[in-house]
Design a protein around this motif. Structure first.
Motif, PDB file in Angstrom:
ATOM      1  N   UNK A  56      -9.290   3.202  27.641  1.00 38.26           N
ATOM      2  CA  UNK A  56     -10.268   3.601  28.256  1.00 38.26           C
ATOM      3  C   UNK A  56      -9.968   5.001  28.865  1.00 38.26           C
ATOM      4  N   UNK A  57     -10.613   6.001  29.017  1.00 47.10           N
ATOM      5  CA  UNK A  57     -10.169   7.147  29.631  1.00 47.10           C
ATOM      6  C   UNK A  57     -11.644   7.700  30.266  1.00 47.10           C
ATOM      7  N   UNK A  58     -11.547   7.765  31.729  1.00 45.20           N
ATOM      8  CA  UNK A  58     -12.830   8.168  32.107  1.00 45.20           C
ATOM      9  C   UNK A  58     -12.703   9.820  32.496  1.00 45.20           C
ATOM     10  N   UNK A  59     -13.418  10.508  32.138  1.00 44.82           N
ATOM     11  CA  UNK A  59     -13.397  11.931  32.491  1.00 44.82           C
ATOM     12  C   UNK A  59     -14.774  12.761  32.144  1.00 44.82           C
ATOM     13  N   UNK A  60     -14.831  13.893  32.433  1.00 44.93           N
ATOM     14  CA  UNK A  60     -15.914  14.837  32.410  1.00 44.93           C
ATOM     15  C   UNK A  60     -15.492  15.952  31.508  1.00 44.93           C
ATOM     16  N   UNK A  61     -16.204  16.090  30.319  1.00 40.98           N
ATOM     17  CA  UNK A  61     -15.863  17.028  29.403  1.00 40.98           C
ATOM     18  C   UNK A  61     -15.910  18.407  29.787  1.00 40.98           C
ATOM     19  N   UNK A  62     -16.828  18.773  30.932  1.00 38.41           N
ATOM     20  CA  UNK A  62     -17.053  19.950  31.390  1.00 38.41           C
ATOM     21  C   UNK A  62     -15.884  20.382  32.101  1.00 38.41           C
ATOM     22  N   UNK A  63     -14.994  19.508  32.301  1.00 34.09           N
ATOM     23  CA  UNK A  63     -13.761  19.852  33.392  1.00 34.09           C
ATOM     24  C   UNK A  63     -12.596  20.000  32.589  1.00 34.09           C
ATOM     25  N   UNK A  64     -11.945  21.124  32.522  1.00 36.09           N
ATOM     26  CA  UNK A  64     -10.889  21.478  31.470  1.00 36.09           C
ATOM     27  C   UNK A  64      -9.556  20.371  31.693  1.00 36.09           C
ATOM     28  N   UNK A  65      -9.306  20.098  32.821  1.00 37.15           N
ATOM     29  CA  UNK A  65      -8.269  19.396  33.177  1.00 37.15           C
ATOM     30  C   UNK A  65      -8.484  17.820  32.477  1.00 37.15           C
ATOM     31  N   UNK A  66      -9.628  17.635  32.575  1.00 42.70           N
ATOM     32  CA  UNK A  66     -10.228  15.889  32.126  1.00 42.70           C
ATOM     33  C   UNK A  66      -9.987  15.975  30.607  1.00 42.70           C
ATOM     34  N   UNK A  67     -10.468  17.122  29.952  1.00 43.47           N
ATOM     35  CA  UNK A  67     -10.302  17.257  28.647  1.00 43.47           C
ATOM     36  C   UNK A  67      -8.925  17.048  28.257  1.00 43.47           C
ATOM     37  N   UNK A  68      -8.015  17.938  28.665  1.00 42.41           N
ATOM     38  CA  UNK A  68      -6.423  17.906  28.620  1.00 42.41           C
ATOM     39  C   UNK A  68      -6.050  16.371  28.789  1.00 42.41           C
ATOM     40  N   UNK A  69      -6.403  15.678  29.697  1.00 50.14           N
ATOM     41  CA  UNK A  69      -6.056  14.488  30.107  1.00 50.14           C
ATOM     42  C   UNK A  69      -6.376  13.350  28.984  1.00 50.14           C
ATOM     43  N   UNK A  70      -7.671  13.618  28.220  1.00 44.30           N
ATOM     44  CA  UNK A  70      -7.999  12.610  27.356  1.00 44.30           C
ATOM     45  C   UNK A  70      -7.138  12.654  26.106  1.00 44.30           C
ATOM     46  N   UNK A  71      -6.663  13.890  25.599  1.00 44.44           N
ATOM     47  CA  UNK A  71      -5.689  13.807  24.299  1.00 44.44           C
ATOM     48  C   UNK A  71      -4.192  13.437  24.857  1.00 44.44           C
ATOM     49  N   UNK A  72      -3.902  14.033  26.246  1.00 44.41           N
ATOM     50  CA  UNK A  72      -2.443  13.410  26.556  1.00 44.41           C
ATOM     51  C   UNK A  72      -2.374  11.923  26.718  1.00 44.41           C
ATOM     52  N   UNK A  73      -3.372  11.422  27.231  1.00 43.24           N
ATOM     53  CA  UNK A  73      -3.441  10.029  27.478  1.00 43.24           C
ATOM     54  C   UNK A  73      -3.552   9.093  26.258  1.00 43.24           C
ATOM     55  N   UNK A  74      -4.070   9.623  25.567  1.00 43.41           N
ATOM     56  CA  UNK A  74      -4.194   9.025  24.081  1.00 43.41           C
ATOM     57  C   UNK A  74      -2.890   9.086  23.343  1.00 43.41           C
ATOM     58  N   UNK A  75      -2.389  10.086  23.399  1.00 43.53           N
ATOM     59  CA  UNK A  75      -0.756  10.166  22.728  1.00 43.53           C
ATOM     60  C   UNK A  75       0.078   9.411  23.407  1.00 43.53           C
ATOM     61  N   UNK A  76       0.164   9.309  24.834  1.00 47.70           N
ATOM     62  CA  UNK A  76       0.922   8.487  25.394  1.00 47.70           C
ATOM     63  C   UNK A  76       0.919   7.024  25.238  1.00 47.70           C
ATOM     64  N   UNK A  77      -0.450   6.642  25.064  1.00 50.01           N
ATOM     65  CA  UNK A  77      -0.836   5.277  24.766  1.00 50.01           C
ATOM     66  C   UNK A  77      -0.493   4.797  23.241  1.00 50.01           C
ATOM     67  N   UNK A  78      -0.806   5.634  22.571  1.00 48.79           N
ATOM     68  CA  UNK A  78      -0.728   5.254  20.919  1.00 48.79           C
ATOM     69  C   UNK A  78       0.335   5.886  20.149  1.00 48.79           C
ATOM     70  N   UNK A  79       0.721   7.166  20.625  1.00 49.91           N
ATOM     71  CA  UNK A  79       1.643   7.838  19.927  1.00 49.91           C
ATOM     72  C   UNK A  79       0.983   8.888  18.869  1.00 49.91           C
ATOM     73  N   UNK A  80      -0.058   8.734  18.518  1.00 47.10           N
ATOM     74  CA  UNK A  80      -0.766   9.420  17.421  1.00 47.10           C
ATOM     75  C   UNK A  80      -2.405   9.463  17.580  1.00 47.10           C
ATOM     76  N   UNK A  81      -2.951  10.441  16.922  1.00 47.97           N
ATOM     77  CA  UNK A  81      -4.460  10.443  16.764  1.00 47.97           C
ATOM     78  C   UNK A  81      -4.628  10.604  15.178  1.00 47.97           C
ATOM     79  N   UNK A  82      -5.308   9.652  14.746  1.00 49.83           N
ATOM     80  CA  UNK A  82      -5.912   9.831  13.356  1.00 49.83           C
ATOM     81  C   UNK A  82      -7.385  10.619  12.997  1.00 49.83           C
ATOM     82  N   UNK A  83      -8.305  10.034  13.885  1.00 52.24           N
ATOM     83  CA  UNK A  83      -9.493  10.485  13.709  1.00 52.24           C
ATOM     84  C   UNK A  83     -10.035  10.872  15.208  1.00 52.24           C
ATOM     85  N   UNK A  84     -10.720  11.968  15.185  1.00 47.23           N
ATOM     86  CA  UNK A  84     -11.399  12.585  16.406  1.00 47.23           C
ATOM     87  C   UNK A  84     -12.857  12.559  16.288  1.00 47.23           C
TER      88      UNK A  84
END
Length: 258
Positions: A56-84
């Motif tokens: 789970x990642x809490x964030x506001x998509x209207x906030x640029x930093x939150x959007x970046x954190x969504x990707x960074x946190x997902x990669x840190x947790x899983x190491x990859x993304x297959x489907x967006x």
């Protein structure tokens, strides 16, 4: 259809289509990263996903930093993304004489700008996995709806974004498609200024906009998203797939968002 071992990132997953999509992907074995503004609701969705507990990642998509954190946190947790799955969106009613620039900006920041940013950040990872993107658009992107100008514009922009990015990424074997629902009974109208009673009346009124005589269900859209993301759709890219109960074939006088 199985998504075992596949990492699926879903925006706007705290309710409606996003929540149903998360639960459906979990049932198909996916590893989930879900995001939204409401942590409490995200926790409730996670509980419904069973043993496959989403990240789970809490964030506001209207906030640029939150959007970046969504990707960074997902990669840190899983190491990859297959489907967006770019699902998050907001709606407000208004036409050219009644819509303020603030309303216009709010809708485009969430419905278009955040999708652009999130996709930009996700693409290098999707190229590595030969993954794919599913954008949740609307029939409103393909035909006009009265009193719904900025929302229709935002979804038309999203559809063109889908086609352009699909063309760009095809040589890298990354597919990009969108699903274009008709009216689905979700919480999207809650923040539009309407009361619960008005929303209930609105949904009842607009059943007749659809040739099938009813509004759609979130699970119907979730299943379509999973199909587009699956190997069953391996030869589909740049598609805007209508799942709208025949709204797009109804005469103009039957299609009015008051």
């Amino acid at each position: 259809m199985s998504f075992a071992g596949k990492v699926v990132l879903i925006t706007g997953a705290s309710s409606g289509i996003g929540a149903e999509t998360a639960i459906h992907f979990a049932q198909l074995g996916a590893l989930l990263s879900i995001t939204g503004r409401n942590k409490h609701n995200l926790d409730k969705v996670a509980e419904q996903c069973g043993q496959s507990k989403p990240f789970i990642i809490t964030g506001d998509l209207a906030n640029e930093n939150d959007v970046k954190n969504i990707i960074d946190s997902t990669i840190k947790h899983y190491g990859k993304i297959d489907i967006l799955v770019n699902n998050a969106a907001i709606a407000e009613f208004g036409g050219i004489e009644t819509t303020s620039l603030e309303q216009y900006d709010n809708i485009f920041n969430v419905n278009v700008r955040s999708v652009f940013q999130l996709t930009t950040l996700a693409v290098p990872h999707l190229i590595k996995t030969k993954g794919n993107i599913v954008n949740v658009s609307s029939v409103a992107g393909l035909r006009p709806l009265k009193n719904n100008l900025p929302y229709c514009m935002s979804k038309a922009a999203l559809d063109q974004f889908t086609r352009c990015v699909a063309l760009e990424l095809a040589s890298r074997q990354v597919r990009v498609n969108s699903v274009n629902p008709g009216v689905i009974q979700t919480n999207i109208l809650r923040n539009s200024g309407l009361s619960q009673e008005q929303i209930k009346i609105r949904y009842e009124q607009i059943k007749g906009m659809h040739a099938l005589g009813r509004n759609g269900d979130s699970l119907e859209i979730a299943k379509t998203i999973a199909f587009l993301a699956s190997d069953d759709a391996s030869f589909m890219t740049g598609v805007t797939l209508l799942v709208d109960g025949g709204l797009h074939i109804m005469p103009p006088e039957n299609v009015a968002m008051h």
